[in-house]
Design an enzyme around this catalytic site. Structure first.
Site, PDB file in Angstrom:
ATOM      1  N   GLU A   1      -7.516   9.283   1.580  1.00 36.35           N
ATOM      2  CA  GLU A   1      -7.040   8.868   0.271  1.00 36.35           C
ATOM      3  C   GLU A   1      -8.184   8.494  -0.656  1.00 36.35           C
ATOM      4  O   GLU A   1      -9.244   8.045  -0.213  1.00 36.35           O
ATOM      5  CB  GLU A   1      -6.156   7.617   0.403  1.00 36.35           C
ATOM      6  CG  GLU A   1      -4.950   7.765   1.280  1.00 36.35           C
ATOM      7  CD  GLU A   1      -4.133   6.485   1.399  1.00 36.35           C
ATOM      8  OE1 GLU A   1      -2.912   6.607   1.565  1.00 36.35           O
ATOM      9  OE2 GLU A   1      -4.713   5.373   1.318  1.00 36.35           O
TER      10      GLU A   1
ATOM     11  N   CYS B   1       0.868  -1.176   0.000  1.00 32.82           N
ATOM     12  CA  CYS B   1       0.000   0.000   0.000  1.00 32.82           C
ATOM     13  C   CYS B   1       0.906   1.227   0.000  1.00 32.82           C
ATOM     14  O   CYS B   1       1.776   1.349   0.858  1.00 32.82           O
ATOM     15  CB  CYS B   1      -0.891   0.069   1.237  1.00 32.82           C
ATOM     16  SG  CYS B   1      -1.113  -1.463   2.152  1.00 32.82           S
TER      17      CYS B   1
END
Length: 261
Positions: free
Chosen positions: A184, A119
């Site tokens: 995000e 990630c």
């Protein structure tokens, strides 16, 4: 976990007024002062990585500037609506086992937590940016290949760009602690490949291949912690995708709408 609700709408017109540390140029430098009090006491390599240039977005995933990783991950900015682009890779082997990583203790955000294979963030540099969806997906594929090598030592030739399958984007907000967090629009990539990997100990303290049942058992283990985005994806979509890895995954690919979590 917090939802993606914002206190205000961030646009190209107001982003500089609201966040003076944002630069309207994507390929820009954001050098953090060595005396930065926000970063005192953290690992030197992780502090260096806080200089990386993240892509600042409006609510519809349009790039409107860039800012350092540090600026994008401070909760005081997140709570004011600052939003950036990210990606999450789910790598499966030929037995359809998912490769997990446990984040290193040195990580500034979400240390020691288990999460999906990789990630991270595409950077505000040529090749990883993009305003239109197809161009943005190409950018996050390149970023994913770069970070799989940097974090896990996976050679790029074992994860070719064309093998990454883009499924959807999720918009979420989650605190790590009182100072740091995430806000995000996260591009979800799935890739199936048998790979060689050697974890970078500054990034990853452990790895594990898991079946669906293995992962469900890990979630029942109270001694383990998981990143919020990983649990969010698992609780909503992952196991259904997992069931269709070898047949039918196409119907989940290339979603145009952003999933607001």
């Amino acid at each position: 976990m917090s939802t993606a609700t914002q206190t205000q709408t961030i646009t190209a017109e107001n982003v500089i007024r609201l966040f003076p540390d944002v630069n309207t140029s994507l390929a820009s430098s954001h050098k953090t002062p060595t005396s930065d009090s926000d970063l005192q006491g953290y690992d030197a390599e992780q502090i260096r990585l806080m200089d990386e240039v993240c892509i600042v977005l409006d609510n519809d995933d349009n790039p409107i500037g860039s800012a350092s990783k540090k600026v994008c991950h401070l909760m005081k900015n997140i709570d004011e609506g600052l939003l950036h682009r990210a990606f999450s890779v789910f790598l499966f082997d030929s037995e359809n086992r998912l490769l997990l990583q446990q984040r290193a203790s040195e990580k500034i955000t979400f240390p020691d937590m288990w999460t999906n294979t990789c990630c991270s963030h595409p950077l505000g540099v040529p090749g990883e940016t993009g305003a239109e969806l197809d161009e943005a997906v190409a950018g996050v594929r390149r970023a994913a290949q770069r970070k799989l090598d940097q974090e896990l030592g996976i050679p790029g030739k074992q994860v070719p760009l064309e093998k990454f399958r883009f499924l959807t984007r999720i918009h979420y907000k989650a605190p790590s602690d009182g100072k740091w967090g995430e806000h995000e629009i996260d591009y979800i990539l799935i890739i199936k490949s048998d790979v060689d990997h050697t974890a970078n100990p500054n990034e990853v303290q452990d790895t594990k291949y898991v079946s669906q049942e293995d992962l469900r058992q890990m979630f029942q283990d109270g001694s383990l912690t998981f990143t919020p985005w990983f649990k969010l994806i698992c609780n909503t979509m992952l196991f259904e995708w997992w069931d269709h890895l070898d047949q039918g995954l196409e119907k989940y690919q290339g979603e145009k709408e952003i999933r607001r979590m």
